[in-house]
Design a protein around this motif. Sequence first.
Motif, PDB file in Angstrom:
ATOM      1  N   PHE A   1       0.884  -1.155   0.078  1.00 52.01           N
ATOM      2  CA  PHE A   1      -0.110  -0.087   0.070  1.00 52.01           C
ATOM      3  C   PHE A   1       0.862   1.340  -0.253  1.00 52.01           C
ATOM      4  N   LEU A   2       1.988   1.263   0.205  1.00 56.93           N
ATOM      5  CA  LEU A   2       2.887   2.442   0.469  1.00 56.93           C
ATOM      6  C   LEU A   2       3.616   2.810  -0.887  1.00 56.93           C
ATOM      7  N   THR A   3       3.641   1.576  -1.764  1.00 55.59           N
ATOM      8  CA  THR A   3       4.404   1.839  -3.057  1.00 55.59           C
ATOM      9  C   THR A   3       3.258   2.801  -3.934  1.00 55.59           C
ATOM     10  N   ARG A   4       3.969   3.670  -4.657  1.00 53.53           N
ATOM     11  CA  ARG A   4       3.251   4.528  -5.540  1.00 53.53           C
ATOM     12  C   ARG A   4       3.093   3.741  -6.766  1.00 53.53           C
ATOM     13  N   ASP A   5       1.906   3.413  -7.479  1.00 52.29           N
ATOM     14  CA  ASP A   5       1.735   2.743  -8.683  1.00 52.29           C
ATOM     15  C   ASP A   5       2.187   3.636  -9.747  1.00 52.29           C
ATOM     16  N   ALA A   6       3.524   3.336 -10.380  1.00 47.70           N
ATOM     17  CA  ALA A   6       4.030   4.364 -11.424  1.00 47.70           C
ATOM     18  C   ALA A   6       3.357   4.129 -12.757  1.00 47.70           C
ATOM     19  N   ARG A   7       2.470   3.118 -12.871  1.00 46.95           N
ATOM     20  CA  ARG A   7       1.723   3.109 -14.196  1.00 46.95           C
ATOM     21  C   ARG A   7       0.888   4.138 -14.815  1.00 46.95           C
ATOM     22  N   VAL A   8       1.176   4.954 -15.811  1.00 52.15           N
ATOM     23  CA  VAL A   8       0.303   6.039 -16.436  1.00 52.15           C
ATOM     24  C   VAL A   8       0.189   5.790 -17.921  1.00 52.15           C
ATOM     25  N   VAL A   9      -0.669   6.669 -18.426  1.00 49.76           N
ATOM     26  CA  VAL A   9      -0.880   6.319 -19.916  1.00 49.76           C
ATOM     27  C   VAL A   9       0.433   6.818 -20.829  1.00 49.76           C
ATOM     28  N   GLU A  10       0.598   6.027 -21.634  1.00 42.91           N
ATOM     29  CA  GLU A  10       1.614   6.548 -22.523  1.00 42.91           C
ATOM     30  C   GLU A  10       1.290   7.601 -23.408  1.00 42.91           C
ATOM     31  N   ARG A  11       2.264   8.329 -23.625  1.00 41.39           N
ATOM     32  CA  ARG A  11       1.956   9.349 -24.536  1.00 41.39           C
ATOM     33  C   ARG A  11       1.692   9.062 -26.140  1.00 41.39           C
ATOM     34  N   LYS A  12       0.893   9.915 -26.605  1.00 38.94           N
ATOM     35  CA  LYS A  12       0.779   9.709 -28.045  1.00 38.94           C
ATOM     36  C   LYS A  12       1.848  10.139 -29.146  1.00 38.94           C
ATOM     37  N   LYS A  13       2.357   9.328 -29.927  1.00 37.13           N
ATOM     38  CA  LYS A  13       3.217   9.628 -30.855  1.00 37.13           C
ATOM     39  C   LYS A  13       2.935  10.315 -32.168  1.00 37.13           C
ATOM     40  N   TYR A  14       3.665  11.081 -32.812  1.00 37.30           N
ATOM     41  CA  TYR A  14       3.468  11.567 -34.273  1.00 37.30           C
ATOM     42  C   TYR A  14       3.569  10.352 -35.203  1.00 37.30           C
ATOM     43  N   GLY A  15       2.714  10.476 -36.159  1.00 38.73           N
ATOM     44  CA  GLY A  15       2.376   9.201 -37.145  1.00 38.73           C
ATOM     45  C   GLY A  15       1.727   7.917 -36.709  1.00 38.73           C
ATOM     46  N   LYS A  16       1.192   8.208 -35.557  1.00 37.97           N
ATOM     47  CA  LYS A  16       0.267   7.018 -35.134  1.00 37.97           C
ATOM     48  C   LYS A  16      -1.061   7.510 -34.589  1.00 37.97           C
ATOM     49  N   ALA A  17      -2.209   6.502 -34.593  1.00 41.99           N
ATOM     50  CA  ALA A  17      -3.445   6.751 -34.136  1.00 41.99           C
ATOM     51  C   ALA A  17      -3.427   7.120 -32.637  1.00 41.99           C
ATOM     52  N   LYS A  18      -2.745   6.350 -32.087  1.00 43.92           N
ATOM     53  CA  LYS A  18      -2.713   6.510 -30.483  1.00 43.92           C
ATOM     54  C   LYS A  18      -1.289   6.296 -29.906  1.00 43.92           C
ATOM     55  N   ALA A  19      -0.909   5.746 -28.901  1.00 43.41           N
ATOM     56  CA  ALA A  19       0.473   5.797 -28.408  1.00 43.41           C
ATOM     57  C   ALA A  19       1.227   4.735 -29.453  1.00 43.41           C
TER      58      ALA A  19
ATOM     59  N   ARG B   1      -0.887   2.464 -31.752  1.00 45.04           N
ATOM     60  CA  ARG B   1      -1.694   1.968 -32.981  1.00 45.04           C
ATOM     61  C   ARG B   1      -1.178   2.572 -34.148  1.00 45.04           C
ATOM     62  N   SER B   2      -1.116   1.872 -35.208  1.00 49.12           N
ATOM     63  CA  SER B   2      -0.976   2.674 -36.577  1.00 49.12           C
ATOM     64  C   SER B   2      -2.438   2.871 -37.192  1.00 49.12           C
ATOM     65  N   PHE B   3      -2.331   3.915 -38.375  1.00 50.13           N
ATOM     66  CA  PHE B   3      -3.765   3.914 -38.816  1.00 50.13           C
ATOM     67  C   PHE B   3      -3.772   2.727 -39.853  1.00 50.13           C
ATOM     68  N   GLN B   4      -5.064   2.708 -40.390  1.00 45.70           N
ATOM     69  CA  GLN B   4      -5.408   1.574 -41.067  1.00 45.70           C
ATOM     70  C   GLN B   4      -4.571   1.621 -42.133  1.00 45.70           C
ATOM     71  N   PHE B   5      -4.030   0.357 -42.646  1.00 42.50           N
ATOM     72  CA  PHE B   5      -3.404   0.448 -43.881  1.00 42.50           C
ATOM     73  C   PHE B   5      -4.316   0.331 -45.153  1.00 42.50           C
ATOM     74  N   SER B   6      -4.055   0.830 -46.085  1.00 44.74           N
ATOM     75  CA  SER B   6      -4.885   0.727 -47.335  1.00 44.74           C
ATOM     76  C   SER B   6      -4.072   0.650 -48.387  1.00 44.74           C
ATOM     77  N   LYS B   7      -4.313  -0.707 -49.149  1.00 41.01           N
ATOM     78  CA  LYS B   7      -3.453  -1.022 -50.174  1.00 41.01           C
ATOM     79  C   LYS B   7      -3.833   0.072 -51.861  1.00 41.01           C
ATOM     80  N   ARG B   8      -4.934   0.246 -51.594  1.00 40.04           N
ATOM     81  CA  ARG B   8      -5.418   1.000 -52.833  1.00 40.04           C
ATOM     82  C   ARG B   8      -6.217   2.341 -52.243  1.00 40.04           C
TER      83      ARG B   8
END
Length: 161
Positions: A134-152, A154-161
């Motif tokens: 109970f004394l340990t701070r849970d360090a897990r936080v949301v990962e930041r979004k990267k440029y060129g990605k839909a989320k942290a 996840r890539s954008f959907q690939f389109s062949k055509r």
Amino acid sequence: MAELNSLAELGAATGAQTSEQPAAPVHVQKLDKHGRAYATGKRKNAIARVWIKPGSGKIIVNDKEFVGYFARPVLQMILQQPIVATDRNGQYDVIATVAGGGLSGQAGAVRHGISKALTYYEPALRGVLKKGGFLTRDARVVERKKYGKAKARRSFQFSKR
């Protein structure tokens, strides 16, 4: 210079302590002028300021009963874990103000704050709370979004055509 034949002689020559364990840190009670223990708890993006004092066991979060603030039973259970683990039900009144994040993160932040405040009020409880995690701070936080990605990641959907 005299010759040294063993490590014990070296320790005696340098004035070092022999066969003694280093002193464990002494934890003292930390109270404010009103007789309350104060601690800050954190989880994800939520920050909770928690005060505990001897009382009837009321838990108030942001000027509401904790049952009204945290409607889900799981969050209520998370909030009470440190009090139940130390067998202090009904012995302390808890007043907390919490901001940021969502309800789950806020419940975790209040739990962390209650645990720290209990150790400040009763330093003997530190072992039980530390063993429970109970004394340990849970360090897990949301990962930041990267440029060129839909989320942290996840890539954008690939389109062949």
